[in-house]
Design an enzyme around this catalytic site. Structure first.
Site, mmCIF file in Angstrom:
data_model
loop_
_atom_site.group_PDB
_atom_site.id
_atom_site.type_symbol
_atom_site.label_atom_id
_atom_site.label_comp_id
_atom_site.label_asym_id
_atom_site.label_seq_id
_atom_site.Cartn_x
_atom_site.Cartn_y
_atom_site.Cartn_z
ATOM 1 N N CYS A 1 -29.585 2.144 9.995
ATOM 2 C CA CYS A 1 -28.747 2.096 11.190
ATOM 3 C C CYS A 1 -27.296 2.049 10.730
ATOM 4 O O CYS A 1 -26.880 1.078 10.088
ATOM 5 C CB CYS A 1 -29.095 0.880 12.045
ATOM 6 S SG CYS A 1 -28.107 0.739 13.557
ATOM 7 N N CYS B 1 -22.712 6.691 16.542
ATOM 8 C CA CYS B 1 -24.008 6.592 15.869
ATOM 9 C C CYS B 1 -23.892 7.045 14.414
ATOM 10 O O CYS B 1 -23.651 8.222 14.140
ATOM 11 C CB CYS B 1 -25.085 7.395 16.600
ATOM 12 S SG CYS B 1 -26.742 7.168 15.907
#
Length: 331
Positions: free
Chosen positions: A89, A251
């Site tokens: 992530c 992201c």
């Protein structure tokens, strides 16, 4: 039984990050990939309890810091969010590193640099600081690559779409403007939340990508809607994850997948800085550091730079007498 978790809450480029600094379970495994599997098998209730309502929300994400399993690394990271326990992530790494350094939870061997273990592999970090404040974090991410291109799906109401799949730490279905999809703003947040689960389901029926080096990393998990590009070195996207979440940040793993996608299409070259914006116009700066390969598959080494802000401390109790101790979602 009551379990106590001490957290540092904050955000990276607008998307939440919850660093669970106290209460992490002891995990089995010789690396973070194996520890991830152990967490999923025995402790996933911690993830759902901390990320789902009533202690979290649809966009909640974060992670735990663990002692490293390799002598030359500084720490291990286990990621949690509403969509699961991710292999990697990017926005989470930027937040967890920032909060960990600012609060003395990570002690780097070399100031300004870190080497971290994540379930997807080993990543390196460069960070900038002024006093005790971390002002920027750059991730030397794991290799990113295009898995396949040109998959045709038919989405009710939206029509026929051509979708590509790329990996940047997770597998992304990438949709560029075409047909009835013109731009993120034209589609709108409500429609992105409506159509993305359908796209993901159709893509999972069409393809089941598996990482060539780690069979536990598999399947299309995220949907990336790309805006039209008027500037070759700037782009905007909306990433859908979980059951009904749009990433407020650009992201990190999605940006890695996107620049691998652009490189594959010969629209971005090694060394060029690409500014990637989110739905809310927050930014990461991405660069292709080098070309590489994974088991013969062409790939790139992405650099992702961003910053994070801590917003406060949060001591969370999960009491198993609470009927909602595992959390819940209303889809």
């Amino acid at each position: 039984m009551q379990h106590t978790f001490f957290c540092v809450d904050g955000h990276t480029a607008g998307n939440p990050v919850r660093l669970v600094a106290g209460g992490a379970p002891l995990l089995k495994g010789k690396n973070m990939s194996e520890r991830r599997q152990d967490f999923l098998n025995r402790f996933d209730w911690i993830r759902t309890g901390l990320c789902f309502e009533p202690r979290g929300h649809d966009m909640m994400s974060g992670g735990f810091l663990y002692p490293p399993t390799q002598e030359d690394t500084d720490a291990g990271i286990l990621f949690i969010e509403t969509s699961g326990c991710l292999p990697m992530c990017g926005h989470g790494t930027i937040g967890l590193v920032t909060f960990g350094l600012e609060h003395g939870l990570i002690q780097p061997r070399t100031p300004g640099k870190l080497k971290l273990e994540v379930p997807a592999g080993i990543i390196e970090i460069d960070y900038q600081y002024v006093g005790n404040k971390i002002t920027a974090v750059t991730i030397h991410n794991i290799p990113a690559f295009v898995e396949t291109t040109g998959i045709m799906i038919d989405v009710p109401e939206l029509g026929s779409l051509q979708v590509d799949v790329a990996y940047g730490g997770n597998f992304y279905a990438i949709i560029e403007p075409q047909g009835n999809y013109h731009s993120i703003d034209q589609l709108g947040a409500a429609a992105i939340l409506k159509y993305s689960p359908i796209v993901r389901t159709l893509m999972r029926e069409a393809i089941q990508p598996v990482h060539p080096l780690d069979p536990t990393i598999k399947g299309v998990s995220h949907v990336l809607w790309a805006d039209p590009q008027t500037d070759r070195l700037r782009g905007r996207n909306a990433v859908f994850y979980g059951d009904k979440a749009i990433d407020r940040s650009p992201c990190g793993t999605g940006t890695s997948a996107r620049i691998a996608h652009l490189w594959h299409k010969k629209q971005l070259s090694v060394g060029e800085a690409f500014t990637h914006e989110s739905y809310i116009h927050s930014q990461f700066i991405a660069t292709i550091a080098a070309e590489t390969d994974i088991n013969g598959k062409p790939a790139i080494l992405p650099l992702i730079q961003g910053s994070a802000i801590s917003t406060g401390f949060n001591t969370i109790w999960i009491n198993q007498e609470d009927p909602f101790h595992k959390g819940f979602q209303i889809v």
